[in-house]
Design an enzyme around this catalytic site. Structure first.
Site, PDB file in Angstrom:
ATOM      1  N   SER A 166       0.580  -1.251   0.126  1.00  0.00           N
ATOM      2  CA  SER A 166      -0.218  -0.069   0.222  1.00  0.00           C
ATOM      3  C   SER A 166       0.761   1.199  -0.187  1.00  0.00           C
ATOM      4  CB  SER A 166      -1.007   0.426   1.613  1.00  0.00           C
ATOM      5  OG  SER A 166      -1.654   0.668   1.165  1.00  0.00           O
ATOM      6  N   ASP A 377      -7.695  -6.053  -6.081  1.00  0.00           N
ATOM      7  CA  ASP A 377      -8.225  -5.126  -5.603  1.00  0.00           C
ATOM      8  C   ASP A 377      -8.492  -3.836  -5.357  1.00  0.00           C
ATOM      9  OD1 ASP A 377      -6.719  -3.139  -3.198  1.00  0.00           O
ATOM     10  OD2 ASP A 377      -4.870  -3.417  -3.801  1.00  0.00           O
ATOM     11  N   HIS A 437      -6.235  -6.548  -1.013  1.00  0.00           N
ATOM     12  CA  HIS A 437      -5.200  -5.161  -1.557  1.00  0.00           C
ATOM     13  C   HIS A 437      -3.954  -6.247  -0.504  1.00  0.00           C
ATOM     14  CE1 HIS A 437      -3.440  -1.772  -1.256  1.00  0.00           C
ATOM     15  NE2 HIS A 437      -3.146  -2.174   0.494  1.00  0.00           N
TER      16      HIS A 437
END
Length: 463
Positions: A166, A377, A437
Site C-alpha cells: 500500500s 484490489d 489488497h
C-alpha cells in the site's frame, strides 16, 4: 591560546555529542538470539522501533547468502509493520500468538519497522518532529539501517530486500534511492538485494482513474455513478499534474465517499465484496471512512482467522498487552498506535504525490524491482498499477511489455492457476489471482513461493 584550545575542545565535544546522540539506540532480545528489537533515535527526540526475527530455516551458503526482508506497512497513518504485517500477515505468530504456517520467515530473516515516527511503537517527544514527506521518512530509515548494519557483519552478508504494501510502496522506493546513495557514498555497509512493491500507492492519479470503470464493469455502480466518479478522478489527475497535492487529497476524500455511496459500500480492498465482509474478517465495528482510517480499522478492529481457524483478538489489545510486556523496553507513556493521528496530518501534502520517478531511478541503477498485485484490489488496482508501469522511462520497458507471462501454481498442483509472472532484466511483475489488497493473507501459498523466487532463498533441505 588556552581560550582557543578550550574553544576547539568544546567544538569537538559538541560534534561528538551530536554524533552519539544521532546513534542512540536501545536493544533487547530473546535469550537464544532468534529475535532482537530496539529503538534508534534517528533524530533528536525522534525514535524508530524495529524488530528482527532470525529464521530457523537459515542456510549458511557463502555462494547464496541468506536474505533479510524489511517490511514496510501502508497507511501512512497507523501503518505499523511491527503490528499489522508481523501479526496479521507474514510474521511467525498470528494475533492469537500461535504459529503461522505461511510465515515468510521460512524464506528469509524478517525485519519489521514502525515507520514513520509516530507509527506503532515509534514515537516523537515533540509532535512537530513528525515527518512531512516520503523523503524525510526515507532519511530516518536510512539512519536506522546505518545503526543496525554498519557494526554488524552478519547482517552485512545478508542481502536486504525491501518489501512494502500500500502506501508503504512509496516509502520503499524513496528508501531504496536513499539507501543506495548512502551505500555508494560508503556511509552504509549493506547489500541491497531489491525492492518489492505489493499493491502499492505509487501513482495515486492512475489508481483513482480506474475505480469507476472497474466497478461499472463489475455491475457495482451504474452509469450515473461512473460519470460522477470519473469526473472527480479527472479532477484529481489535473490537481496532481499541477502539483496541488493537498487539493487532490481533498478531492480524493470526496471520490471515496461517492464510490462508497454509489456502490452501497464496496470493500476498497476487495471489489467483489461489501466493506467489512472480507473472508478473513469476521466482525467489524466501523466501515465507512477515509482509506487510511479504514486501513487501520480493517486490521485493528477486525477479527481474523488464524491458520488453525480460530478468530483473533483485537490487535491493539495484543500489542499494548502481552507484546508490550514481552518487549519490556517500550516507554511507559508510549502506547502502540498512540501517536498515529499525527502522521497523516503531517504528510497530507505528500499523500497524493507520485513516486514513479524513483522506480525508474532504481531500475536504471540495476536494482531489482518487483511488483505484485492482487487481482480484486480496488484501492491499488492492478489496472492502475499497469497504467503507471507503462509510464516508466526504463529502457527495457517495451521489451518487457511484449513478453508472455508464465503461469503460477501452488506447489506441485498445476490444476489451478494462482497467478502469472513476467520478467525482463531487473524488472519483475506478479499478477496474484484471487487476492485483494492484502496478498499474503489472501494467497499465502503462492505468496511464499514468490518471496522465495524474489529473494533467491536457498533451500534448507538441499544443503
Amino acid at each position: 591560546m588556552e581560550s582557543l584550545l578550550l574553544l576547539v575542545f568544546l567544538s569537538l565535544l559538541v560534534v561528538s555529542n551530536s554524533l552519539v546522540h544521532a546513534n542512540l539506540s536501545t536493544t533487547a532480545g530473546t535469550d537464544d538470539g532468534s529475535e532482537q528489537w530496539g529503538y534508534v533515535e534517528v533524530r533528536p527526540k525522534a525514535h524508530l522501533f524495529w524488530w528482527l526475527y532470525r529464521s530457523p530455516n537459515r542456510v549458511d551458503d557463502p555462494s547464496n547468502p541468506w536474505p533479510t526482508i524489511l517490511w514496510l506497512q501502508g497507511g501512512p497513518v497507523r501503518g505499523s509493520g511491527v503490528g499489522f504485517g508481523n501479526f496479521l500477515e507474514l510474521g511467525p505468530l498470528d494475533a492469537n500468538l500461535k504459529p503461522r504456517n505461511s510465515t515468510w520467515l521460512i524464506k528469509a530473516d524478517l525485519l519489521f519497522v514502525d515507520s514513520p515516527v509516530g507509527t506503532g511503537f515509534s514515537y516523537v517527544d515533540d509532535e512537530s518532529l513528525a515527518v512531512r514527506t516520503d523523503e524525510e521518512s526515507a532519511t530516518d530509515l536510512t539512519t536506522l539501517l546505518k545503526v543496525l548494519y554498519n557494526g554488524n557483519e552478519t547482517l552485512q552478508k545478508s542481502p536486504l530486500y525491501i518489501f512494502a504494501e500500500s502506501y508503504g510502496g512509496k516509502f520503499a522506493v524513496t528508501l531504496g534511492v536513499s539507501a543506495l546513495k548512502a551505500i555508494e557514498a560508503g556511509e552504509l555497509k549493506l547489500q541491497l538485494g531489491g525492492v518489492a512493491l505489493g499493491d502499492s500507492w505509487i501513482s495515486p492519479a492512475d489508481f483513482v482513474l480506474t475505480w469507476g470503470p472497474i466497478l461499472k464493469d463489475m455491475s457495482r455502480i451504474d452509469d450515473n455513478g461512473l460519470t460522477s466518479s470519473n469526473s472527480l478522478a479527472q479532477k484529481i489527475e489535473q490537481e496532481v499534474a499541477q502539483g496541488k497535492y493537498e487539493d487532490a487529497e481533498g478531492t480524493w476524500r470526496e471520490l471515496e465517499s461517492v464510490i462508497y455511496d454509489r456502490s452501497n459500500g464496496v470493500d476498497f480492498y476487495n471489489f467483489m465484496l461489501d466493506d467489512g465482509q472480507d473472508p478473513v474478517a469476521l466482525t467489524t465495528k466501523e466501515s465507512k471512512g477515509l482509506m487510511v482510517d479504514r486501513y487501520s480499522r480493517y486490521f485493528s478492529t477486525n477479527s481474523f482467522s488464524s491458520d488453525n481457524g480460530a478468530s483473533s483478538p483485537d490487535l491493539g489489545s495484543v500489542m499494548n498487552g502481552p507484546i508490550k510486556q514481552k518487549l519490556k523496553i517500550i516507554p511507559h507513556n508510549v502506547t502502540w498506535g498512540g501517536q498515529g493521528g499525527i502522521v497523516f496530518s503531517a504528510m497530507v501534502g505528500d499523500f497524493m504525490k507520485p513516486r514513479v520517478e524513483e522506480v525508474d531511478e532504481l531500475l536504471a541503477k540495476g536494482i531489482n524491482v518487483t511488483i505484485y498485485n492482487g487481482q480484486v484490489d480496488l484501492i491499488c488496482s492492478t489496472k492502475g498499477t499497469e497504467a503507471w508501469v507503462e509510464k516508466l522511462k526504463w529502457d527495457g520497458l517495451k521489451t518487457f511489455l511484449n513478453l508472455s507471462r508464465t503461469p503460477l501454481y501452488c506447489g506441485e498442483d498445476e490444476t489451478s492457476t494462482k497467478g502469472f509472472v513476467r520478467t525482463y532484466k531487473n524488472f519483475f511483475f506478479y499478477w496474484i489471482l484471487g487476492a485483494g489488497h492484502f496478498v499474503p493473507v489472501d494467497q499465502p501459498c503462492v505468496s511464499l513461493q514468490m518471496v522465495g523466487s524474489i529473494t533467491r532463498s536457498p533451500n534448507k533441505n538441499s544443503s
